[in-house]
Write an enzyme that holds these catalytic residues in place. Structure first.
Site, PDB file in Angstrom:
ATOM      1  N   GLU A  30       0.152  23.983  -8.287  1.00 28.40           N
ATOM      2  CA  GLU A  30       0.244  25.371  -7.683  1.00 28.40           C
ATOM      3  C   GLU A  30      -0.784  26.242  -8.415  1.00 28.40           C
ATOM      4  O   GLU A  30      -1.494  26.035  -9.410  1.00 28.40           O
ATOM      5  CB  GLU A  30       1.723  25.776  -7.879  1.00 28.40           C
ATOM      6  CG  GLU A  30       2.091  26.118  -9.145  1.00 28.40           C
ATOM      7  CD  GLU A  30       2.952  27.174  -9.538  1.00 28.40           C
ATOM      8  OE1 GLU A  30       2.694  28.291  -8.922  1.00 28.40           O
ATOM      9  OE2 GLU A  30       3.860  27.063 -10.230  1.00 28.40           O
ATOM     10  N   ASP A 141      18.688  36.635  -3.059  1.00 31.38           N
ATOM     11  CA  ASP A 141      17.399  36.345  -3.643  1.00 31.38           C
ATOM     12  C   ASP A 141      17.228  34.881  -3.948  1.00 31.38           C
ATOM     13  O   ASP A 141      17.655  34.533  -5.110  1.00 31.38           O
ATOM     14  CB  ASP A 141      16.981  37.438  -4.601  1.00 31.38           C
ATOM     15  CG  ASP A 141      15.565  37.229  -5.029  1.00 31.38           C
ATOM     16  OD1 ASP A 141      14.776  36.301  -4.480  1.00 31.38           O
ATOM     17  OD2 ASP A 141      14.905  37.869  -5.751  1.00 31.38           O
ATOM     18  N   SER A 143      15.067  31.605  -3.962  1.00 26.23           N
ATOM     19  CA  SER A 143      13.515  31.295  -3.631  1.00 26.23           C
ATOM     20  C   SER A 143      13.402  30.190  -2.700  1.00 26.23           C
ATOM     21  O   SER A 143      14.003  29.432  -2.336  1.00 26.23           O
ATOM     22  CB  SER A 143      13.125  30.671  -5.073  1.00 26.23           C
ATOM     23  OG  SER A 143      11.678  30.205  -4.796  1.00 26.23           O
ATOM     24  N   LYS A 162      13.697  28.909 -14.739  1.00 29.77           N
ATOM     25  CA  LYS A 162      13.558  29.771 -15.905  1.00 29.77           C
ATOM     26  C   LYS A 162      15.019  30.274 -15.886  1.00 29.77           C
ATOM     27  O   LYS A 162      15.800  30.493 -14.966  1.00 29.77           O
ATOM     28  CB  LYS A 162      12.801  30.903 -15.360  1.00 29.77           C
ATOM     29  CG  LYS A 162      11.289  30.531 -15.354  1.00 29.77           C
ATOM     30  CD  LYS A 162      10.497  31.491 -14.855  1.00 29.77           C
ATOM     31  CE  LYS A 162       9.300  30.979 -13.843  1.00 29.77           C
ATOM     32  NZ  LYS A 162       9.839  30.706 -12.566  1.00 29.77           N
TER      33      LYS A 162
END
Ligand code: PSU
Ligand code: MN
Length: 312
Positions: A30, A141, A143, A162
């Site tokens: 990425e 929220d 992802s 994370k």
């Protein structure tokens, strides 16, 4: 009548194209980590070092990113340098490709964006640092990375998610979406900077061969979800919970006070945690990224050997 002429142009490097044509091992990488995740000059160095790790382990790296609204699968060195130095790059997840085309923008592809591109190219193994997930205290929220894992048949190597995220909710989502979460030589889901989140993975495996075998079995029966492979940050660079957790809490508190949300949240938290830890978190971040590139290359080699055996 409006004529639509602006379709997404995909530019595959000749090296990546050749490797794919011959079913040789390829690892997708990425680039949001380059444009938004790491500060300069570590971002360009890391991009080059990840490619080097993949090559040293006998696979071809395909860093995915956008330049002038065109999707590159395999960036060459001047292109990597350009992307790393971009002043105002887009963060390109699935929803942002059309924006990038229209604006002829440069941007880093997120996990979800890179998986979209890698799937189009036929690349089956992808390495990142940490996946996005469900954010704490903001239940909506979530992802797009999780949706990409739900519907893209690909082996994704990460160091967990994370601990800025709601990890139990993230794992619940992955279970709902039929994504096997494999601990590589561990029973516990790692938490990016920390080796252990305290949460269980769905299966522990010990080798690249076992991982490739599991993926094959999963997809042969018609499943379309990804296989998420999580390996902990190397012990020498890992951070202790006492060290990192208060910093995460402080950064999250600041984000709330400053009303930072949406796409800006993850880069803000990563940057603040780096400053608050006087660079310790950066060292952990770089170390786990290289470690994941290595494991992904090993898996890609086994995968390509399986493919070649099958077509022989
Ligand atoms: N891992 C890192 N640094 C990063 C990211 C992951 O070490 O910057 C990026 C990935 O590209 C991931 C994105 O897809 O953060 C998630 O962003 P969001 O939470 O806005 O979906
Ligand atoms: Mn988000």
């Amino acid at each position: 009548m409006v004529m639509i002429t602006n379709s997404l142009k995909i530019i595959q490097s000749s090296e990546v194209g050749q490797a794919l044509r011959h079913s040789l091992p390829v690892v997708a990488l990425e680039s949001t980590v380059i444009t938004h995740g790491l500060p300069a000059p570590q971002n360009l160095k890391l991009a080059r070092d990840m490619e080097k790790q993949v090559r040293q382990h006998k696979a071809t790296p395909a860093t995915i990113g956008l330049l002038d609204g065109e999707l590159h699968i395999g960036l060459n060195d001047p292109e990597l340098e350009r992307l790393a130095g971009e002043k105002d790059p887009l963060k390109v997840s699935r929803r942002d490709f059309a924006t990038a085309v229209l604006k002829k923008a440069c941007g880093g592809a997120t996990v979800a964006g890179s998986m979209f591109a890698a799937q189009k190219a036929g690349i089956k193994v992808f390495a990142t640092g940490g996946i996005g997930g469900v954010h704490k205290e903001t239940p909506f929220d979530i992802s797009t990375d999780l949706q990409a894992l739900a519907d893209t048949p690909m082996i994704v190597v990460c160091a967990g998610a994370k601990s800025i995220l709601d990890l139990p909710a993230t794992l619940e989502y992955l279970e709902t979406m039929a994504v096997p979460v494999i601990g590589y030589k561990t029973d516990r889901f790692p938490a990016f900077y920390k080796q252990d989140s305290g949460l269980a993975v769905s299966l522990r495996l010990e080798s690249a061969e076992e991982i490739a075998q599991l993926a094959l079995t999963h997809w042969e029966m018609g499943m379309r979800s990804a296989i998420l492979v999580a390996q902990p940050v190397p012990a020498e660079d890992a951070m202790a919970a006492e060290e990192i957790d208060p910093l995460i809490e402080q950064a999250s508190q600041e984000a709330r006070e400053m009303d930072i949300h949406g796409q800006a949240l993850t880069p803000f938290l990563l940057g603040r945690i780096k400053d608050l830890s006087a660079g310790r978190s950066l060292q952990a971040n770089l170390s786990l990224l290289l470690n994941n590139a290595r494991l992904a290359a090993q898996i890609a080699r086994v995968w390509s050997a399986c493919r070649q055996r099958k077509s022989a």
